[in-house]
Design a protein around this motif. Structure first.
Motif, PDB file in Angstrom:
ATOM      1  N   ALA A 211      10.161   2.538   3.003  1.00  0.00           N
ATOM      2  CA  ALA A 211      10.378   3.327   1.783  1.00  0.00           C
ATOM      3  C   ALA A 211      10.016   2.560   0.522  1.00  0.00           C
ATOM      4  O   ALA A 211       9.969   3.141  -0.555  1.00  0.00           O
ATOM      5  N   VAL A 212       9.794   1.254   0.652  1.00  0.00           N
ATOM      6  CA  VAL A 212       9.399   0.467  -0.524  1.00  0.00           C
ATOM      7  C   VAL A 212       7.884   0.436  -0.685  1.00  0.00           C
ATOM      8  O   VAL A 212       7.386  -0.110  -1.675  1.00  0.00           O
ATOM      9  N   ASN A 213       7.165   1.023   0.248  1.00  0.00           N
ATOM     10  CA  ASN A 213       5.714   1.096   0.133  1.00  0.00           C
ATOM     11  C   ASN A 213       5.330   2.213  -0.832  1.00  0.00           C
ATOM     12  O   ASN A 213       5.926   3.300  -0.804  1.00  0.00           O
ATOM     13  N   PRO A 214       4.356   1.982  -1.720  1.00  0.00           N
ATOM     14  CA  PRO A 214       3.991   2.982  -2.737  1.00  0.00           C
ATOM     15  C   PRO A 214       3.526   4.300  -2.126  1.00  0.00           C
ATOM     16  O   PRO A 214       2.760   4.327  -1.159  1.00  0.00           O
ATOM     17  N   LEU A 215       4.019   5.391  -2.704  1.00  0.00           N
ATOM     18  CA  LEU A 215       3.561   6.728  -2.325  1.00  0.00           C
ATOM     19  C   LEU A 215       2.407   7.177  -3.215  1.00  0.00           C
ATOM     20  O   LEU A 215       1.507   7.875  -2.771  1.00  0.00           O
ATOM     21  N   PHE A 216       2.468   6.775  -4.492  1.00  0.00           N
ATOM     22  CA  PHE A 216       1.405   7.088  -5.442  1.00  0.00           C
ATOM     23  C   PHE A 216       1.472   6.064  -6.577  1.00  0.00           C
ATOM     24  O   PHE A 216       2.380   5.218  -6.616  1.00  0.00           O
ATOM     25  N   TYR A 217       0.518   6.145  -7.489  1.00  0.00           N
ATOM     26  CA  TYR A 217       0.428   5.160  -8.566  1.00  0.00           C
ATOM     27  C   TYR A 217       0.430   5.859  -9.926  1.00  0.00           C
ATOM     28  O   TYR A 217      -0.169   6.920 -10.098  1.00  0.00           O
ATOM     29  N   ILE A 218       1.140   5.260 -10.888  1.00  0.00           N
ATOM     30  CA  ILE A 218       1.161   5.733 -12.271  1.00  0.00           C
ATOM     31  C   ILE A 218       0.796   4.559 -13.168  1.00  0.00           C
ATOM     32  O   ILE A 218       1.510   3.553 -13.202  1.00  0.00           O
ATOM     33  N   PHE A 219      -0.327   4.671 -13.860  1.00  0.00           N
ATOM     34  CA  PHE A 219      -0.827   3.575 -14.718  1.00  0.00           C
ATOM     35  C   PHE A 219      -0.939   2.264 -13.931  1.00  0.00           C
ATOM     36  O   PHE A 219      -0.614   1.192 -14.432  1.00  0.00           O
ATOM     37  N   GLY A 220      -1.382   2.390 -12.685  1.00  0.00           N
ATOM     38  CA  GLY A 220      -1.545   1.211 -11.848  1.00  0.00           C
ATOM     39  C   GLY A 220      -0.259   0.701 -11.221  1.00  0.00           C
ATOM     40  O   GLY A 220      -0.278  -0.288 -10.491  1.00  0.00           O
ATOM     41  N   LYS A 221       0.859   1.364 -11.495  1.00  0.00           N
ATOM     42  CA  LYS A 221       2.150   0.965 -10.958  1.00  0.00           C
ATOM     43  C   LYS A 221       2.470   1.801  -9.734  1.00  0.00           C
ATOM     44  O   LYS A 221       2.536   3.026  -9.786  1.00  0.00           O
ATOM     45  N   GLY A 222       2.675   1.143  -8.576  1.00  0.00           N
ATOM     46  CA  GLY A 222       3.007   1.846  -7.354  1.00  0.00           C
ATOM     47  C   GLY A 222       4.430   2.376  -7.374  1.00  0.00           C
ATOM     48  O   GLY A 222       5.366   1.645  -7.695  1.00  0.00           O
ATOM     49  N   ILE A 223       4.612   3.646  -7.038  1.00  0.00           N
ATOM     50  CA  ILE A 223       5.928   4.281  -6.994  1.00  0.00           C
ATOM     51  C   ILE A 223       6.259   4.634  -5.555  1.00  0.00           C
ATOM     52  O   ILE A 223       5.539   5.400  -4.913  1.00  0.00           O
ATOM     53  N   SER A 224       7.354   4.054  -5.049  1.00  0.00           N
ATOM     54  CA  SER A 224       7.780   4.301  -3.673  1.00  0.00           C
ATOM     55  C   SER A 224       8.900   5.336  -3.644  1.00  0.00           C
ATOM     56  O   SER A 224       9.410   5.759  -4.690  1.00  0.00           O
ATOM     57  N   LEU A 225       9.315   5.714  -2.426  1.00  0.00           N
ATOM     58  CA  LEU A 225      10.431   6.645  -2.280  1.00  0.00           C
ATOM     59  C   LEU A 225      11.702   6.043  -2.866  1.00  0.00           C
ATOM     60  O   LEU A 225      12.481   6.734  -3.533  1.00  0.00           O
ATOM     61  N   ARG A 226      11.914   4.769  -2.640  1.00  0.00           N
ATOM     62  CA  ARG A 226      13.092   4.094  -3.199  1.00  0.00           C
ATOM     63  C   ARG A 226      13.067   4.143  -4.724  1.00  0.00           C
ATOM     64  O   ARG A 226      14.092   4.390  -5.363  1.00  0.00           O
ATOM     65  N   ASP A 227      11.883   3.926  -5.310  1.00  0.00           N
ATOM     66  CA  ASP A 227      11.760   3.971  -6.773  1.00  0.00           C
ATOM     67  C   ASP A 227      12.100   5.357  -7.306  1.00  0.00           C
ATOM     68  O   ASP A 227      12.789   5.493  -8.327  1.00  0.00           O
ATOM     69  N   LEU A 228      11.632   6.382  -6.616  1.00  0.00           N
ATOM     70  CA  LEU A 228      11.912   7.755  -7.042  1.00  0.00           C
ATOM     71  C   LEU A 228      13.407   8.041  -7.013  1.00  0.00           C
ATOM     72  O   LEU A 228      13.957   8.686  -7.912  1.00  0.00           O
ATOM     73  N   ILE A 229      14.080   7.561  -5.955  1.00  0.00           N
ATOM     74  CA  ILE A 229      15.522   7.781  -5.831  1.00  0.00           C
ATOM     75  C   ILE A 229      16.269   7.058  -6.944  1.00  0.00           C
ATOM     76  O   ILE A 229      17.197   7.599  -7.556  1.00  0.00           O
TER      77      ILE A 229
END
Length: 258
Positions: free
Chosen positions: A71-89
């Protein structure tokens, strides 16, 4: 099985249990404040639901450790920043906590008087509404604490036992914390301020976890709030009350007979 009865395993159990309780302080404060909006006869039921769902969520997460690690692996990127499921939560939980706490402060200071559903009031909280909020924010705190727990214990069984013990401890102390905060308006405002800072930390952790971990931001937040609570407790002890404390706006629970 023998590995679970070693000294290292017992130390891991004690450490993990203590960590779960410490990380659960903000959760208990949130639960204590929100539950005060319920009629007294419904609070025990709400606390039981919180305890059992909290244990269930944490156990399920622990049994899905393999997925949590991914879940810490990026799902998509915003301004070059990887966003994972954990980040979204973390981001969603932080925003929810900020909005909910700000609204709670408004209701306590400037909101309209509330009455219970029995009294025909529109603003009173319902059991399902409160339980839903508790479960939602508990899932965020669960996800964060489980990720931390993975690095402290080698065996899932130890983690599960520690989580169950910690939840029982928090369940036992929640009513006392709730009653104590409810009686002292200053402590309630400090608690709400603490939750705002926790919401900010969750947002920072969701966007850039390394900042939180490298600079130990959580430790500073916990220290600041512990120091503030200590100062207020000393202030309450040293100063004699010459006037009743300010009454915050609370739901007025009536039996509907009047």
């Amino acid at each position: 099985m023998q590995d679970l009865l070693t000294l290292d395993a017992l130390i891991s159990l004690l450490t993990l249990t203590l960590m779960e309780v410490v990380l659960g302080i903000d959760n208990v404060i949130f639960v204590s404040i929100v539950m005060n909006r319920l009629p007294e006869q419904q609070r025990l039921k709400a606390r039981r639901i919180w305890m059992f769902t909290g244990i269930a969520v944490r156990v399920i997460l622990l049994l899905c450790i393999g997925y949590i690690v991914k879940a810490v692996n990026p799902l998509f990127y915003i301004f070059g920043k990887g966003i994972s499921l954990r980040d979204l939560i973390m981001l969603a939980g932080g925003l929810f906590l900020l909005v909910k706490t700000t609204l709670e402060i408004h209701h306590k200071l400037e909101g309209e008087e509330e009455t219970s559903p029995k009294a025909g009031g529109k603003g009173a909280a319902t059991l399902m509404n409160v339980v839903g909020q508790i479960i939602l924010i508990d899932m965020v705190f669960s996800f964060d604490s489980i990720i931390t727990a993975v690095g402290l214990a080698k065996h899932v069984e130890i983690m599960i036992v520690a989580v169950i013990i910690a939840m029982f401890i928090m369940f036992s102390f929640a009513p006392r914390i709730s009653n104590f905060i409810h009686k002292h308006p200053t402590l309630k405002m400090l608690a709400l301020s603490f939750l705002i800072m926790v919401g900010g930390i969750l947002i920072i952790e969701g966007w850039n976890p390394t900042v939180v971990h490298d600079f130990h931001l959580k430790n500073y937040v916990y220290f600041a709030m512990a120091f503030s609570f200590s100062v207020e407790l000393l202030n309450m002890r040293m100063r004699k009350k010459t006037a009743p404390p300010v009454e915050l706006r609370e739901p007025k629970i009536t039996d509907g007979k009047g």
